[in-house]
Each structure stands twice: as structure tokens, then as C-alpha cells.
Design an enzyme around this catalytic site. Structure first.
Site, PDB file in Angstrom:
ATOM      1  N   HIS A  85      10.417  10.057 -13.721  1.00 52.47           N
ATOM      2  CA  HIS A  85      11.199  10.754 -13.177  1.00 52.47           C
ATOM      3  C   HIS A  85      11.977  11.775 -13.991  1.00 52.47           C
ATOM      4  O   HIS A  85      11.694  10.530 -15.506  1.00 52.47           O
ATOM      5  CB  HIS A  85      12.357   9.714 -12.379  1.00 52.47           C
ATOM      6  CG  HIS A  85      11.910   9.286 -10.885  1.00 52.47           C
ATOM      7  ND1 HIS A  85      11.774   8.044 -11.586  1.00 52.47           N
ATOM      8  CD2 HIS A  85      11.790   9.222  -9.766  1.00 52.47           C
ATOM      9  CE1 HIS A  85      11.405   7.933 -10.202  1.00 52.47           C
ATOM     10  NE2 HIS A  85      11.725   8.323  -8.761  1.00 52.47           N
ATOM     11  N   ASP A  88      14.613   8.553 -15.819  1.00 45.22           N
ATOM     12  CA  ASP A  88      14.297   7.806 -15.899  1.00 45.22           C
ATOM     13  C   ASP A  88      13.906   8.087 -17.663  1.00 45.22           C
ATOM     14  O   ASP A  88      14.566   6.821 -18.536  1.00 45.22           O
ATOM     15  CB  ASP A  88      12.544   7.111 -16.092  1.00 45.22           C
ATOM     16  CG  ASP A  88      12.153   6.805 -14.447  1.00 45.22           C
ATOM     17  OD1 ASP A  88      13.093   6.825 -13.855  1.00 45.22           O
ATOM     18  OD2 ASP A  88      11.424   6.937 -14.636  1.00 45.22           O
ATOM     19  N   GLU A 217       6.306  11.935  -0.524  1.00 47.38           N
ATOM     20  CA  GLU A 217       6.190  10.591  -0.565  1.00 47.38           C
ATOM     21  C   GLU A 217       7.347  10.319   1.022  1.00 47.38           C
ATOM     22  O   GLU A 217       8.165  10.659   0.350  1.00 47.38           O
ATOM     23  CB  GLU A 217       6.332   9.410  -1.626  1.00 47.38           C
ATOM     24  CG  GLU A 217       6.885   8.872  -1.494  1.00 47.38           C
ATOM     25  CD  GLU A 217       6.460   7.597  -2.645  1.00 47.38           C
ATOM     26  OE1 GLU A 217       6.839   8.031  -4.158  1.00 47.38           O
ATOM     27  OE2 GLU A 217       6.536   6.358  -2.952  1.00 47.38           O
ATOM     28  N   GLU A 255       2.552   5.707   0.496  1.00 45.98           N
ATOM     29  CA  GLU A 255       2.616   4.815  -0.368  1.00 45.98           C
ATOM     30  C   GLU A 255       2.081   3.666   1.105  1.00 45.98           C
ATOM     31  O   GLU A 255       3.017   3.148   1.758  1.00 45.98           O
ATOM     32  CB  GLU A 255       4.356   4.420  -1.078  1.00 45.98           C
ATOM     33  CG  GLU A 255       4.194   3.063  -1.630  1.00 45.98           C
ATOM     34  CD  GLU A 255       5.727   2.894  -2.585  1.00 45.98           C
ATOM     35  OE1 GLU A 255       6.448   3.923  -3.008  1.00 45.98           O
ATOM     36  OE2 GLU A 255       5.791   1.878  -1.591  1.00 45.98           O
ATOM     37  N   HIS A 258       5.165   1.796   1.979  1.00 44.29           N
ATOM     38  CA  HIS A 258       6.160   2.462   3.467  1.00 44.29           C
ATOM     39  C   HIS A 258       5.611   2.807   4.341  1.00 44.29           C
ATOM     40  O   HIS A 258       6.004   2.687   5.301  1.00 44.29           O
ATOM     41  CB  HIS A 258       6.261   3.555   2.664  1.00 44.29           C
ATOM     42  CG  HIS A 258       6.761   3.570   1.424  1.00 44.29           C
ATOM     43  ND1 HIS A 258       7.259   4.821   0.486  1.00 44.29           N
ATOM     44  CD2 HIS A 258       7.746   2.512   0.305  1.00 44.29           C
ATOM     45  CE1 HIS A 258       8.438   3.965  -0.835  1.00 44.29           C
ATOM     46  NE2 HIS A 258       7.906   2.508  -0.713  1.00 44.29           N
ATOM     47  N   ASP A 283       0.287   6.047  -3.762  1.00 43.17           N
ATOM     48  CA  ASP A 283       1.200   4.485  -4.764  1.00 43.17           C
ATOM     49  C   ASP A 283       0.486   3.854  -4.406  1.00 43.17           C
ATOM     50  O   ASP A 283       0.611   3.061  -2.882  1.00 43.17           O
ATOM     51  CB  ASP A 283       2.968   4.465  -4.476  1.00 43.17           C
ATOM     52  CG  ASP A 283       3.195   5.860  -5.527  1.00 43.17           C
ATOM     53  OD1 ASP A 283       2.634   6.558  -5.520  1.00 43.17           O
ATOM     54  OD2 ASP A 283       4.719   5.988  -4.835  1.00 43.17           O
ATOM     55  N   ASP A 293      11.731  -3.095   1.233  1.00 48.36           N
ATOM     56  CA  ASP A 293      11.323  -2.017   0.619  1.00 48.36           C
ATOM     57  C   ASP A 293      10.473  -2.618  -1.136  1.00 48.36           C
ATOM     58  O   ASP A 293      11.268  -2.637  -2.271  1.00 48.36           O
ATOM     59  CB  ASP A 293      11.303  -0.376  -0.150  1.00 48.36           C
ATOM     60  CG  ASP A 293      10.037   0.121  -0.535  1.00 48.36           C
ATOM     61  OD1 ASP A 293       9.189  -0.674  -0.673  1.00 48.36           O
ATOM     62  OD2 ASP A 293      10.317   1.512  -1.667  1.00 48.36           O
ATOM     63  N   ASP A 295       8.117  -3.623  -2.859  1.00 44.40           N
ATOM     64  CA  ASP A 295       7.113  -3.281  -3.893  1.00 44.40           C
ATOM     65  C   ASP A 295       6.589  -4.005  -4.935  1.00 44.40           C
ATOM     66  O   ASP A 295       6.578  -4.389  -5.629  1.00 44.40           O
ATOM     67  CB  ASP A 295       7.584  -2.815  -4.723  1.00 44.40           C
ATOM     68  CG  ASP A 295       8.361  -1.448  -4.029  1.00 44.40           C
ATOM     69  OD1 ASP A 295       7.229  -0.499  -3.779  1.00 44.40           O
ATOM     70  OD2 ASP A 295       9.360  -0.697  -4.620  1.00 44.40           O
ATOM     71  N   ASP A 325       2.816   1.937  -7.922  1.00 43.85           N
ATOM     72  CA  ASP A 325       4.544   2.034  -7.436  1.00 43.85           C
ATOM     73  C   ASP A 325       4.941   0.192  -7.682  1.00 43.85           C
ATOM     74  O   ASP A 325       5.139   0.460  -5.923  1.00 43.85           O
ATOM     75  CB  ASP A 325       4.951   3.435  -7.518  1.00 43.85           C
ATOM     76  CG  ASP A 325       6.550   3.227  -7.033  1.00 43.85           C
ATOM     77  OD1 ASP A 325       7.130   2.895  -7.068  1.00 43.85           O
ATOM     78  OD2 ASP A 325       6.916   3.869  -5.785  1.00 43.85           O
TER      79      ASP A 325
HETATM   80  C1  GCO Z   1      10.033   3.638  -3.687  1.00 44.53           C
HETATM   81  C2  GCO Z   1       9.450   4.913  -4.167  1.00 44.53           C
HETATM   82  C3  GCO Z   1      10.240   5.758  -5.217  1.00 44.53           C
HETATM   83  C4  GCO Z   1       9.260   6.283  -5.617  1.00 44.53           C
HETATM   84  C5  GCO Z   1       9.222   7.447  -6.752  1.00 44.53           C
HETATM   85  C6  GCO Z   1       8.980   8.581  -6.726  1.00 44.53           C
HETATM   86  O1  GCO Z   1       9.204   2.408  -3.959  1.00 44.53           O
HETATM   87  O2  GCO Z   1      11.213   3.890  -3.252  1.00 44.53           O
HETATM   88  O3  GCO Z   1       8.350   4.858  -3.710  1.00 44.53           O
HETATM   89  O4  GCO Z   1       9.268   4.528  -5.938  1.00 44.53           O
HETATM   90  O5  GCO Z   1       7.614   6.564  -5.291  1.00 44.53           O
HETATM   91  O6  GCO Z   1      10.661   7.388  -6.086  1.00 44.53           O
HETATM   92  O7  GCO Z   1       9.410   9.872  -6.041  1.00 44.53           O
HETATM   93 MN    MN Z   2       6.167   5.313  -4.173  1.00 46.67          MN
HETATM   94 MN    MN Z   3       8.544   1.608  -2.444  1.00 50.98          MN
END
Ligand code: GCO
Ligand code: MN
Ligand code: MN
Length: 420
Positions: A85, A88, A217, A255, A258, A283, A293, A295, A325
Site C-alpha cells: 500500500h 505501508d 478486490e 481474494e 473474501h 490474493d 476476515d 486471513d 495476502d
Molecule cells: C483484506 C484485504 C486487504 C487488501 C489490501 C489491498 O484482507 O482486508 O485483502 O489486505 O488486499 O488492502 O488493497
Molecule cells: Mn486481499
Molecule cells: Mn482478507
């Protein structure tokens, strides 16, 4: 009083904990060499390495990790690409200033020193207070600022040699209904994308590079209560709505989690993106249906589904990035992030990728699939019962194929058997 310490267990001294982790990682075996890992278009995001373990109700558990360290570690592990980002690496107040130019120069050096390339840049339009009413807010000043930010990211992307720009419009929505008019907000959001594409066309010409691939995304919930573009399919509709000046420059970055979060079959969501010619960036991670989320790293929750996803992508020649991601769990230390979390994520991905190749070559799956496609003997006329009877026994092959996929996933096709 409860006994917390079992005397038969020896406490592990703090100074020996990292070496224990290293030793058990080696004992796990099955890791690929950095050179093999580099052959894949895998990217490591700055924010994944830097994630400190904080979430809505959690304090951080890890120290900060700057871009120098993240890029150095990615290079060492064999993750050949890096994504970021804007904020970041560039503080919000330094965006578009001389300080930004200095930071970008530092990043270019770190990438070159470690044999890592920048694949993707993305604009943070969800964290800072300025986005509280979204990047497509009523205030013209906020919208002008959003256009500036995405345009600036495009310029940074060209400077760093990126191929992709990603947009996650997570704050495009609302908490309370009625004040925000959805059609207007979506039109305003398109203006920001139009600004990014126009800047891209100019900047690409200046650098003699192709334009970036702009990838949307989706995430169905978080951080707004209601999201205006919650799924990849919603984004396809928006891309094709006539609001964009350059719809051909805009595609998708689905993603995995998601899509799973809203209850979809990720493989079907990817298939729809493939059919639309818009699956450009992916992703990769894992998690649970209808939860927040989380992740989690690829393949830790749904390895069978992941195997099937990769069969689909390999069969269709997908050659875009696989962006790691995910968020290393907050129980993983700073040492663990690069000693365990990233290498194991990459290696599970490569293993699943290779298994997908095995599935595509498997003679049993091939014969079963061909037989299903050939169908049973021809039936004259349109007799539904006769057509069903002519194909009925073949349909058992669906379950047989599913069994075979699990055998391949678990290595049972190599002859592993259990006995009592
Ligand atoms: C999440 C999103 C973020 C985006 C990232 C790219 O998991 O909330 O995936 O990680 O991928 O902000 O813009
Ligand atoms: Mn993502
Ligand atoms: Mn995510």
C-alpha cells in the site's frame, strides 16, 4: 490449589525457543529451495510481513517490520515479488512530497539488492480518518484527494516497475442507511478510477512502459457495515456499467477468503471472472465461511478446495500473481513470521500447485471425465426417463472422482494404507 506445572515437563528456556522452532521446521521436511520458489509468480505484501497481530479487539504481539527487512527476508526465502500500500511505506503526510521520492529510491535499492521485483501497488483508502465517509464521499475535497492518492500510487507503481494496481474499496459503504445514495456514490467512485487510468496512460507513455492492470478486490463485510461493491460479481457489473472511461484497463483481484466469507464457492467465483476475461491478480489465503476476515495462510483450512481451485486455474492457463495476502497469526513471533509462516505458506502453495498437475494427468480422473462427457448410448426421441437410464450408471463417477481427489490430496494414491 491448581497445579500449573507438570513436573515431568521441562520448561523451555527463552534462549532455546527459536532453535526448537528451527529444528522442528527442518524435521517437517518437504520444503522447496529458494530457487524453486522463485519460479512462481508469488508476491509477498509489505502489510502481511509487517502485520503486528493487532485486530479490532487485540493488542499487537509483534514489533514493526520495515520494508528493508520484509524485502530482505522475501529475497532470502525465495519470494520473488513484493507488493505494498502507499501508506505501508510512505507516511500519509509525505505522500506526493520530496520525502516520498527519497523513500521510493530506498525501496528501489532494497529490491535490487535482494533480487525482488515490485509486482503491485495499492492505495490505502480505508484506514485514515479522511476516508471515514469513503473515498467517494459527498465532499468534493475528499473525492479530489482520493483521485490524487490513486494517481500518485499509479506513478509510484511505474517508478517501482509494478505491473498491477489493486483497489480494495472496503470503506465504500455505510453504517447507517439513507444518507448515502448508492448510485451517486458508485458514480463518484468511478471518477477516482477514471483519474487513475488517465494518469496511467500519461505515465506509461512517459516511461515507455505498458499501462498497469487495475484490479478491483471485493470483500463482503468489514470495515463498513454495508458495502456497495461486496463481491467480485458486483465489481464485474460496475466495470461493465458504462461509468468507466477505460473498462478494458480494469479487472479483478479476487481474494479466496473474501469469496468464501459471503458463502460463495470460490472456485465458481473464479470461473465467472475467468469467463469475463478479468481474472488478472489473485490474493491467496484461507479461512471460514460467514465469519470475519481471518486471513489465514493458504491451505491451512481448506486444502481440498484449494487443490480444486488450482486445478481450475492451471487448466485455464492463469499466469497472474499469487499474492500471499494473509496475516501470520498473532501467536507467531517476529522470528516465526519469516522462519515458519512465509516459507510454509509458499511451500503449501507449491505442493498444491504440483498436486493440481497430478490431478490433471491422473489416468483415473481422465478416463472417468471422458466417459462422463461421452455419455451413455443414444436414445431416440425426447424420452426423459430413457435418457436418464442410459446415463445413470456413469453418474456414480462424480463421487469416484471426488474420492480420487482426496486420495491425491492425502497421498493415498501412492499406496498408503491403514491397518488395525
Ligand atoms: C483484506 C484485504 C486487504 C487488501 C489490501 C489491498 O484482507 O482486508 O485483502 O489486505 O488486499 O488492502 O488493497
Ligand atoms: Mn486481499
Ligand atoms: Mn482478507
Amino acid at each position: 490449589m491448581a497445579v500449573y506445572h507438570d513436573k515431568s515437563m521441562n520448561p523451555v528456556p527463552v534462549t532455546q525457543q527459536q532453535s526448537l522452532v528451527e529444528r522442528l521446521m527442518k524435521a517437517c521436511g518437504g520444503s522447496y529451495s529458494p530457487a524453486t520458489r522463485r519460479k512462481y509468480y508469488i508476491s509477498g505484501p509489505q502489510w502481511a510481513a509487517a502485520y503486528q497481530g493487532q485486530a479490532l479487539f487485540h493488542a499487537p504481539t509483534r514489533a514493526e517490520v520495515g520494508y528493508e527487512e520484509a524485502i530482505r527476508q522475501y529475497g532470502r526465502i525465495g519470494i520473488a515479488h513484493w507488493a505494498t500500500h502507499d501508506t505501508d511505506v510512505i507516511p500519509t503526510e509525505a505522500i506526493g512530497t520530496d520525502r516520498q521520492a527519497e523513500i521510493v529510491a530506498g525501496i528501489k535499492k532494497a529490491l535490487a539488492d535482494n533480487g525482488v521485483a515490485c509486482s503491485m501497488v495499492t492505495t490505502e483508502t480505508f484506514h485514515h480518518a479522511v476516508w471515514s465517509a469513503s473515498p467517494a464521499a459527498e465532499s468534493p475535497q475528499v473525492r479530489e484527494y482520493a483521485a490524487f492518492r490513486v494517481s500518485n500510487t499509479v506513478r509510484v507503481g511505474h517508478e517501482l516497475g509494478a505491473e498491477f494496481a489493486v483497489y480494495w474499496p472496503g470503506s465504500l459503504g455505510y453504517y447507517v442507511q439513507g444518507a448515502v445514495e448508492e448510485t451517486q456514490t458508485l458514480k463518484w467512485y468511478a471518477e477516482a478510477m477514471n483519474a487513475a487510468c488517465e494518469t496511467d496512460i500519461e505515465t506509461a507513455a512517459k516511461y515507455g512502459r505498458p499501462t498497469l492492470k487495475h484490479c478491483m478486490e471485493a470483500k463482503p463485510f468489514e470495515p463498513q457495515a454495508e458495502i456497495l461493491l461486496p463481491t467480485s460479481d458486483a465489481m464485474l457489473a460496475w466495470i461493465g456499467s458504462g461509468l468507466l472511461k477505460h473498462p478494458e484497463m480494469v479487472g479483478l483481484n479476487p481474494e479466496y477468503l473474501h469469496e468464501l466469507m459471503w458463502g460463495a464457492a470460490p472456485r465458481a467465483a473464479l470461473a465467472r471472472a475467468l469467463l469475463a476475461g478479468k481474472l488478472w491478480h489473485f490474493d491467496i489465503n484461507d479461512g471460514y465461511r460467514l465469519k470475519h476476515d481471518v486471513d489465514i495462510a493458504v491451505g491451512l483450512v481448506n486444502p481440498l478446495d484449494w487443490l480444486n481451485v488450482l486445478v481450475l486455474l492451471r487448466s485455464h492457463g492463469y499466469n497472474g500473481p499469487f499474492n500471499l495476502d494473509y496475516k501470520p497469526p498473532r501467536t507467531t513471533s517476529n522470528h516465526g513470521v519469516f522462519a515458519v509462516s512465509f516459507p510454509t505458506a509458499v511451500d503449501r502453495f507449491i505442493t498444491l500447485w504440483e498436486m493440481a498437475g497430478e490431478v490433471m494427468e491422473d489416468p483415473i480422473i481422465k478416463e472417468a471425465t471422458d466417459a462422463l462427457k461421452a455419455g451413455g448410448p443414444a436414445v431416440s426421441g425426447h424420452d426423459a426417463v430413457a435418457i436418464f437410464e442410459a446415463n445413470k450408471e456413469l453418474l456414480t463417477l462424480h463421487e469416484l472422482i471426488a474420492h480420487r481427489l482426496v486420495q491425491i490430496l492425502l497421498g493415498l494414491h501412492r499406496g498408503r494404507v491403514y491397518s488395525v
